[in-house]
Design a protein around this motif. Structure first.
Motif, PDB file in Angstrom:
ATOM      1  N   ALA A  68     -14.361  23.346  24.088  1.00 57.96           N
ATOM      2  CA  ALA A  68     -13.209  23.213  23.195  1.00 57.96           C
ATOM      3  C   ALA A  68     -12.073  24.145  23.606  1.00 57.96           C
ATOM      4  CB  ALA A  68     -13.632  23.501  21.756  1.00 57.96           C
ATOM      5  N   THR A  69     -12.426  25.340  24.101  1.00 57.69           N
ATOM      6  CA  THR A  69     -11.393  26.251  24.619  1.00 57.69           C
ATOM      7  C   THR A  69     -10.617  25.571  25.735  1.00 57.69           C
ATOM      8  OG1 THR A  69     -12.660  28.218  24.037  1.00 57.69           O
ATOM      9  CG2 THR A  69     -11.009  28.457  25.773  1.00 57.69           C
ATOM     10  N   ALA A  70     -11.332  24.912  26.637  1.00 62.03           N
ATOM     11  CA  ALA A  70     -10.672  24.210  27.737  1.00 62.03           C
ATOM     12  C   ALA A  70      -9.774  23.091  27.211  1.00 62.03           C
ATOM     13  CB  ALA A  70     -11.718  23.639  28.693  1.00 62.03           C
ATOM     14  N   ARG A  71     -10.232  22.368  26.216  1.00 66.56           N
ATOM     15  CA  ARG A  71      -9.474  21.225  25.708  1.00 66.56           C
ATOM     16  C   ARG A  71      -8.264  21.644  24.883  1.00 66.56           C
ATOM     17  NH1 ARG A  71     -13.888  17.411  23.012  1.00 66.56           N
ATOM     18  NH2 ARG A  71     -12.037  16.100  22.621  1.00 66.56           N
ATOM     19  N   LEU A  72      -8.336  22.801  24.249  1.00 64.32           N
ATOM     20  CA  LEU A  72      -7.214  23.258  23.436  1.00 64.32           C
ATOM     21  C   LEU A  72      -6.183  24.039  24.239  1.00 64.32           C
ATOM     22  CD1 LEU A  72      -9.196  24.390  20.273  1.00 64.32           C
ATOM     23  CD2 LEU A  72      -7.568  22.487  20.382  1.00 64.32           C
ATOM     24  N   THR A  73      -6.640  24.813  25.213  1.00 64.42           N
ATOM     25  CA  THR A  73      -5.727  25.671  25.973  1.00 64.42           C
ATOM     26  C   THR A  73      -5.343  25.088  27.321  1.00 64.42           C
ATOM     27  OG1 THR A  73      -7.495  26.898  27.105  1.00 64.42           O
ATOM     28  CG2 THR A  73      -6.831  27.685  24.920  1.00 64.42           C
ATOM     29  N   ARG A  74      -6.088  24.066  27.779  1.00 65.25           N
ATOM     30  CA  ARG A  74      -5.914  23.471  29.106  1.00 65.25           C
ATOM     31  C   ARG A  74      -6.141  24.508  30.212  1.00 65.25           C
ATOM     32  NH1 ARG A  74      -0.772  19.586  27.547  1.00 65.25           N
ATOM     33  NH2 ARG A  74       0.209  21.589  27.128  1.00 65.25           N
ATOM     34  N   ARG A  75      -7.041  25.475  29.910  1.00 65.70           N
ATOM     35  CA  ARG A  75      -7.507  26.438  30.901  1.00 65.70           C
ATOM     36  C   ARG A  75      -9.034  26.406  30.908  1.00 65.70           C
ATOM     37  NH1 ARG A  75      -3.882  29.748  28.019  1.00 65.70           N
ATOM     38  NH2 ARG A  75      -5.633  31.039  27.300  1.00 65.70           N
ATOM     39  N   THR A  76      -9.625  26.827  31.996  1.00 69.48           N
ATOM     40  CA  THR A  76     -11.071  26.723  32.144  1.00 69.48           C
ATOM     41  C   THR A  76     -11.802  27.628  31.167  1.00 69.48           C
ATOM     42  OG1 THR A  76     -10.794  26.199  34.480  1.00 69.48           O
ATOM     43  CG2 THR A  76     -12.984  26.905  33.787  1.00 69.48           C
ATOM     44  N   GLY A  77     -12.796  27.047  30.471  1.00 70.07           N
ATOM     45  CA  GLY A  77     -13.628  27.807  29.556  1.00 70.07           C
ATOM     46  C   GLY A  77     -14.860  28.344  30.254  1.00 70.07           C
ATOM     47  N   LEU A  78     -15.480  29.373  29.646  1.00 72.52           N
ATOM     48  CA  LEU A  78     -16.636  30.039  30.245  1.00 72.52           C
ATOM     49  C   LEU A  78     -17.761  30.179  29.238  1.00 72.52           C
ATOM     50  CD1 LEU A  78     -18.019  31.755  32.521  1.00 72.52           C
ATOM     51  CD2 LEU A  78     -16.941  33.766  31.435  1.00 72.52           C
ATOM     52  N   ALA A  79     -18.966  29.750  29.646  1.00 70.52           N
ATOM     53  CA  ALA A  79     -20.181  30.023  28.885  1.00 70.52           C
ATOM     54  C   ALA A  79     -21.183  30.719  29.805  1.00 70.52           C
ATOM     55  CB  ALA A  79     -20.784  28.739  28.332  1.00 70.52           C
TER      56      ALA A  79
END
Length: 554
Positions: A68-79
Motif C-alpha cells: 500500500a505504501t508503494a501504491r499511495l506514494t509511487r515509491r518502492t515499499g519495504l517489508a
C-alpha cells in the motif's frame, strides 16, 4: 557510522533508495537489519530509526503495508520477514503486489550458509516458492555482493512494469562482518520509454473513425505518474471515461466526462474501447465489448502487459504520460474531432445522472435491518476531498466500489484483481503514514475482518488513528447468495450474527460501537472521526441483501 555487519550494509543501501518505513514482524534471522536501522547500541527508538521500524502482528500485514505504501506514494515499499514461516506467511501479500504491479522489496531471513543442509531452524530454500509471483527471487551472494544485491532488488522492483522482488540473505552473512557499501548517493534516472509513433498513429485513426468511444483508466495510469496527462487527454478529446482500480479519482466525482456509473451502457454500446493501464481481465469482460463488436485498444506501461489472449485493433506500450501526450498530438495530426462524440458523451452523462438519482432512496434507506447502502449514504456526508478509502471485503465492499467516488487520484485502495481478503489493516497502517493529515477509512466485510483485525493492536501501539467500518451481515455474502442460487441451499457461509468486532478493537486499546439503528450510523461515524484513535463502527446489516453482481471472476 562505520558498517559493523551485513545488516549495516543492507540498511545503507535501503536508505540510499529513500525508504522511510520498514514493515516487519520480529524474527531472529533479521536482527542485524533492525540493528542497522536503530544505530550502534540501539541509540534510536523504532519510531526514530532510519528507516522507521513498524512491527505488526502478522507477516501478511507487513507485506500489505509495504504494498500500500508503494501504491499511495509511487515509491518502492519495504517489508522484512524472518526465515521460514515468516516468509511463507507473506506469500499472499507478495502475490497481491504481483497482480497489482506494486513495487515492493521483500527482504527475507535465511538459515546460515555454514549450517545449510544440516537442518537448522527454519531452513528452507525460499526463492523457488516466490519465483512465480515476483519479478526476481534470489539469495544474496554474500557479504561482498550484499549492497549490489539490495540495489538490484530496488531497481528491478521499480522498473516498469513494476512488481515485487524477493531477496533472502543467509543469517551468517547478515550477522557477519560488513562487506563493501553501495555506489554513489544518487540513483540513476530511468531511461525514457516512448511508445511507437506508428502504433499511436493507428490508434488515432481508430479514434477518427469512431463515433462511440470509451476510455478506461486503470491503476497503472496512477502508478506510472500519468494521472494528469490522462485527464488532459480525456478532456482534450472529450472522451467518456470509466475508472478502474486506482484509476478512480483521476477524473473527480461529478466530472462531466466520468461515466463509471453508466459503464453497462458505455461498454454495451461502444464502437471503440481504449483500455489504459489495466489488464483486459475478468473485470473488463476479458476485452469483449458491445457483444464483441467494439474495437479494442490496449495501452500499457510495458510491452509485457499488453493483452495476449486476443488481438486488439490497436496497442501501444511505454511511459503512459508520454504516451497520452503523444497520442493527443497524433490525434490532432490525424484530424480527430471531438465534436462527433458529443451526442454519445451527453447520452452517457444523462445515464450516469439517472443512475445516481435512482440510488437516492436506498442511500437514505430507513430499513430495519439496515440496508448496506445506508452506510455509504452517511459516509458520503462526512468524507473530505483528500480522504483515503480502503476496501477489504466481498459484497459490502463491492457497494463501495460503486458508490464511493474519489475526488482526487490516489485516494482509493482495494485488493485488486487477485481478490485477496485480509489486506485492510496493512493498507490502513500504510495510508495513515503516507497521508498523515487525511481521513483514512477502512471498509471491512465481517468475513475480511476475521483475517486481519488483530492488527488493530498495531494501529494502537503505533498511534495510528483509522476509522474502520464493518458491514456485518453475519455471513460470507459473496458465497452465500450465489450458492443458494446454484443449489438452493448454502453451507460454510455463515458467521456469528452481530459479532462484536467493535469490542475486539476496544480490547486492543482502541474504541468502537455496534450500530443497529440506521439513524445512528451518521452520529457514530462523526464520533469515530472525532475520536483521534483507531475506532471501529460495527454496523449490523440485512443478511438477505446481496450485491447485484454481474461478473463471477471466471
Amino acid at each position: 557510522m562505520t558498517a559493523r555487519h551485513g545488516g549495516d550494509t543492507a540498511i545503507a543501501e535501503i536508505r540510499r533508495h529513500g525508504v522511510e518505513t520498514m514493515f516487519t514482524l520480529s524474527g531472529g534471522h533479521v536482527f542485524p537489519l533492525y540493528d542497522g536501522a536503530v544505530g550502534e547500541d540501539g541509540a534510536k527508538t523504532a519510531a526514530d530509526a532510519a528507516p522507521r521500524i513498524l512491527d505488526v502482528r502478522h507477516e501478511q500485514t507487513a507485506v500489505f503495508a509495504a504494498e500500500a505504501t508503494a501504491r499511495l506514494t509511487r515509491r518502492t515499499g519495504l517489508a522484512v520477514l524472518t526465515a521460514g514461516p515468516g516468509v511463507t506467511n507473506g506469500v499472499s501479500g507478495i502475490t497481491t503486489a504481483h497482480f497489482n504491479g506494486s513495487p515492493v522489496v521483500v527482504l527475507g531471513g535465511r538459515a546460515p550458509l555454514g549450517r545449510w543442509g544440516a537442518g537448522a531452524l527454519q531452513e528452507l530454500d525460499q526463492p523457488p516458492l516466490l519465483a512465480p509471483v515476483t519479478k526476481l527471487a534470489m539469495t544474496a551472494g554474500g557479504p561482498d555482493s550484499l549492497a549490489s544485491d539490495v540495489a538490484r532488488a530496488f531497481a528491478t522492483a521499480a522498473a516498469p512494469h513494476r512488481g515485487p522482488v524477493f531477496l533472502d540473505v543467509h543469517m551468517d552473512h547478515l550477522f557477519g562482518p560488513a562487506g563493501p557499501g553501495g555506489g554513489a548517493d544518487k540513483i540513476p534516472e530511468p531511461p525514457e520509454r516512448p511508445a511507437d509513433p506508428a502504433a499511436l498513429a493507428r490508434v488515432a485513426a481508430l479514434l477518427k473513425a469512431a463515433r462511440r468511444p470509451v476510455l478506461v483508466l486503470g491503476s497503472d495510469v496512477w502508478m506510472d505518474g500519468a494521472d494528469e496527462a490522462a485527464r488532459a487527454f480525456a478532456e482534450e478529446l472529450r472522451l467518456p471515461v470509466v475508472a478502474n482500480g486506482q484509476g478512480r479519482g483521476i477524473l473527480p466525482a461529478g466530472h462531466e466526462l466520468l461515466v463509471t456509473r453508466a459503464r453497462g451502457a458505455a461498454f454495451g454500446d461502444a464502437d471503440l474501447v481504449i483500455v489504459a493501464g489495466t489488464p483486459l481481465d475478468f473485470r473488463l469482460g476479458y476485452g469483449s465489448f458491445g457483444d464483441g463488436t467494439a474495437k479494442v485498444v490496449h495501452l500499457a506501461d510495458a510491452p509485457s502487459q499488453l493483452a495476449s489472449h486476443l488481438r486488439p485493433a490497436g496497442s501501444a506500450a511505454g511511459d503512459l504520460s508520454l504516451l497520452f501526450a503523444d497520442l493527443a498530438a497524433a490525434c490532432a495530426k490525424a484530424g480527430v474531432s471531438p465534436t462527433v462524440y458529443a451526442e454519445w458523451k451527453d447520452g452517457l452523462r444523462d445515464a450516469t445522472c439517472a443512475a445516481i438519482a435512482d440510488d437516492i432512496d436506498l442511500l437514505a434507506s430507513g430499513a430495519d435491518p439496515i440496508h448496506p447502502l445506508r452506510i455509504y449514504g452517511e459516509l458520503s456526508k462526512v468524507l473530505d476531498d483528500d480522504a483515503v478509502v480502503i476496501g477489504d471485503g466481498g459484497d459490502f465492499v463491492s457497494y463501495a466500489g460503486k458508490y464511493v467516488e474519489p475526488r482526487r487520484p490516489g485516494g482509493w485502495l482495494d485488493p485488486g484483481p487477485y481478490g485477496c481478503l485480509g489486506t485492510g489493516l496493512g493498507y490502513a497502517i500504510a495510508a495513515r503514514l503516507a497521508r498523515p493529515a487525511a481521513q483514512v477509512v477502512l471498509l471491512l466485510g465481517d468475513g475480511a475482518a476475521g483475517l486481519s483485525l488483530m492488527d488493530a493492536d498495531s494501529l494502537v501501539r503505533h498511534g495510528l488513528p483509522v476509522v474502520m467500518i464493518v458491514g456485518n451481515n453475519g455471513s460470507w455474502g459473496l458465497e452465500k447468495h450465489p450458492m443458494r442460487m446454484l443449489y438452493g441451499y448454502d453451507v460454510a457461509a455463515d458467521l456469528q450474527p452481530h459479532c462484536r468486532y467493535d469490542e475486539v478493537v476496544r480490547a486492543l486499546g482502541g474504541a468502537g460501537e455496534l450500530v443497529t439503528d440506521p439513524d445512528e450510523i451518521g452520529p457514530a461515524l462523526r464520533r469515530a472521526f472525532d475520536s483521534g484513535v483507531p475506532y471501529l463502527v460495527n454496523v449490523a446489516t440485512d443478511p438477505d441483501v446481496s450485491y447485484p453482481r454481474k461478473t463471477t471472476g471466471v
